[in-house]
Motif scaffolding. Structure first.
Motif, PDB file in Angstrom:
ATOM      1  N   LEU A 126       1.000  52.178  55.681  1.00 42.00           N
ATOM      2  CA  LEU A 126       1.928  51.143  55.246  1.00 42.00           C
ATOM      3  C   LEU A 126       3.373  51.467  55.621  1.00 42.00           C
ATOM      4  O   LEU A 126       4.237  50.596  55.593  1.00 42.00           O
ATOM      5  N   SER A 127       3.632  52.707  56.004  1.00 39.93           N
ATOM      6  CA  SER A 127       4.955  53.088  56.487  1.00 39.93           C
ATOM      7  C   SER A 127       5.140  52.547  57.905  1.00 39.93           C
ATOM      8  O   SER A 127       4.317  51.778  58.407  1.00 39.93           O
ATOM      9  N   ASN A 170      -2.849  43.963  51.631  1.00 41.92           N
ATOM     10  CA  ASN A 170      -2.077  44.076  52.860  1.00 41.92           C
ATOM     11  C   ASN A 170      -2.935  43.750  54.070  1.00 41.92           C
ATOM     12  O   ASN A 170      -4.161  43.682  53.985  1.00 41.92           O
ATOM     13  N   ASP A 171      -2.267  43.547  55.185  1.00 43.98           N
ATOM     14  CA  ASP A 171      -2.963  43.174  56.417  1.00 43.98           C
ATOM     15  C   ASP A 171      -2.082  43.557  57.593  1.00 43.98           C
ATOM     16  O   ASP A 171      -0.964  44.071  57.417  1.00 43.98           O
ATOM     17  N   ALA A 194      -8.101  47.869  62.623  1.00 41.33           N
ATOM     18  CA  ALA A 194      -8.174  47.254  61.300  1.00 41.33           C
ATOM     19  C   ALA A 194      -6.958  47.700  60.514  1.00 41.33           C
ATOM     20  O   ALA A 194      -6.299  48.687  60.864  1.00 41.33           O
ATOM     21  N   ALA A 195      -6.642  46.990  59.447  1.00 42.73           N
ATOM     22  CA  ALA A 195      -5.477  47.353  58.643  1.00 42.73           C
ATOM     23  C   ALA A 195      -5.577  48.799  58.145  1.00 42.73           C
ATOM     24  O   ALA A 195      -4.577  49.526  58.093  1.00 42.73           O
ATOM     25  N   THR A 206       1.363  45.553  56.952  1.00 46.83           N
ATOM     26  CA  THR A 206       2.392  45.028  56.062  1.00 46.83           C
ATOM     27  C   THR A 206       1.768  44.530  54.773  1.00 46.83           C
ATOM     28  O   THR A 206       0.575  44.216  54.724  1.00 46.83           O
ATOM     29  N   GLY A 207       2.589  44.436  53.739  1.00 44.03           N
ATOM     30  CA  GLY A 207       2.117  43.980  52.442  1.00 44.03           C
ATOM     31  C   GLY A 207       2.340  45.043  51.380  1.00 44.03           C
ATOM     32  O   GLY A 207       3.173  45.953  51.539  1.00 44.03           O
TER      33      GLY A 207
END
Length: 232
Positions: free
Chosen positions: A35-36, A161-162, A29-30, A155-156
Motif C-alpha cells: 500500500l506504500s 483496496n485495489d 493482483a492487488a 490504492t485504498g
C-alpha cells in the motif's frame, strides 16, 4: 487519531516517500503490491475499455430486471472475450470493464477482441434479448483502446483496496468510450500503427478504419470502425 489526522498522515507519508518500481512480467493482483509507494512498470501495455452506451437512459426508462440483464450479458460477453484474447480483467466500473494486454501481439489482440465484442453484442446478446423481451431496445456499446508505458500501484485503505493503473493508455482508452457508439470501436494512432492485415483489412481487402482528428484531445489522430469479427 482522528479521521483528519489519519488522512494528513497518509498524505505526508505518500508525498514524502520515493517510489519503489519493478518491471512486470505478468499483470499483478492487488496483493502483489504494498500500500506504500510500490509500483509495477510495463514498458508497453495495451488497455481496452468496453462501455455500455446510454446506460443512464436504460435504467431510467426500463424495468430494473431488464436493465440488470443487459448489464450482465454485455459485461459477460466483453469479459469472456478479453480473457479469450489473453487479456487480464483488472476493473469493473458500473457499466464497463477494463482489460490489460501485455503480450508481444497485445495491440492486435486487443483490437481482435474489440471486433468480436461488436459481433457478440449485435449478433448474440441482442438476438437472445429479443427472444425473451418484446422490445425495440438496441444494445449499444463503445470500446476504446490505447497503448503506452503503464504502471500499476495499490490504492485504498487496509481491508478495502485495489490497483490503480497510471499512464496515458488507461486514461485515453477510457476517454475514447465517450465517443459515438455509431462507430463502436475507437483506437489511437499508437494502436493503429501496429495493426496487421487481419485487424486492419475487411473481407474485400478494404481498410476498415476511418481516421479522425480528436477535437476533445489535442486534435490527436484516432481511428474508428463499425466492422466486427465473427466468433466461431
Amino acid at each position: 487519531m482522528s479521521v483528519a489526522d489519519d488522512i494528513r498522515s497518509n498524505s505526508k507519508d505518500t508525498f514524502g516517500t520515493a517510489w519503489t518500481v519493478r518491471d512486470g512480467q505478468v499483470v499483478p493482483a492487488a496483493s502483489d503490491l504494498k500500500l506504500s509507494n510500490d509500483a509495477v512498470r510495463f514498458e508497453t501495455a495495451t488497455v481496452l475499455y468496453a462501455d455500455l452506451d446510454a446506460s443512464t437512459g436504460l435504467v431510467e426508462s426500463k424495468k430494473w430486471e431488464f436493465a440488470g440483464q443487459v448489464y450482465k450479458t454485455f459485461l459477460y460477453a466483453a469479459s469472456r472475450l478479453i480473457r479469450n484474447h489473453s487479456g487480464s480483467i483488472v476493473s469493473y466500473d458500473g457499466d464497463r470493464v477494463m482489460g490489460v494486454f501485455i503480450s508481444k501481439t497485445q495491440r492486435n489482440d486487443a483490437v481482435a477482441c474489440a471486433l468480436e465484442i461488436n459481433y457478440a453484442v449485435k449478433n448474440i446478446v441482442q438476438t437472445e434479448l429479443e427472444k425473451k423481451w418484446k422490445t425495440d431496445f438496441k444494445i449499444r456499446h463503445v470500446v476504446g483502446i490505447d497503448t503506452s508505458t503503464v504502471r500499476a500501484a495499490r490504492t485504498g485503505v487496509r481491508g478495502d483496496n485495489d490497483l490503480v493503473w497510471i499512464g496515458n493508455a488507461p486514461n485515453l482508452a477510457a476517454k475514447l468510450t465517450s465517443l459515438s457508439a455509431d462507430k463502436p470501436t475507437w483506437i489511437t494512432k499508437r494502436v493503429y500503427d501496429y495493426l496487421k492485415d487481419k485487424q486492419k483489412l475487411g473481407p474485400q481487402g478494404e481498410n476498415i478504419w476511418r481516421k479522425w482528428q480528436w477535437s476533445q484531445h489535442n486534435q490527436d489522430e484516432i481511428y474508428s470502425t463499425t466492422y466486427w469479427r465473427e466468433i466461431k
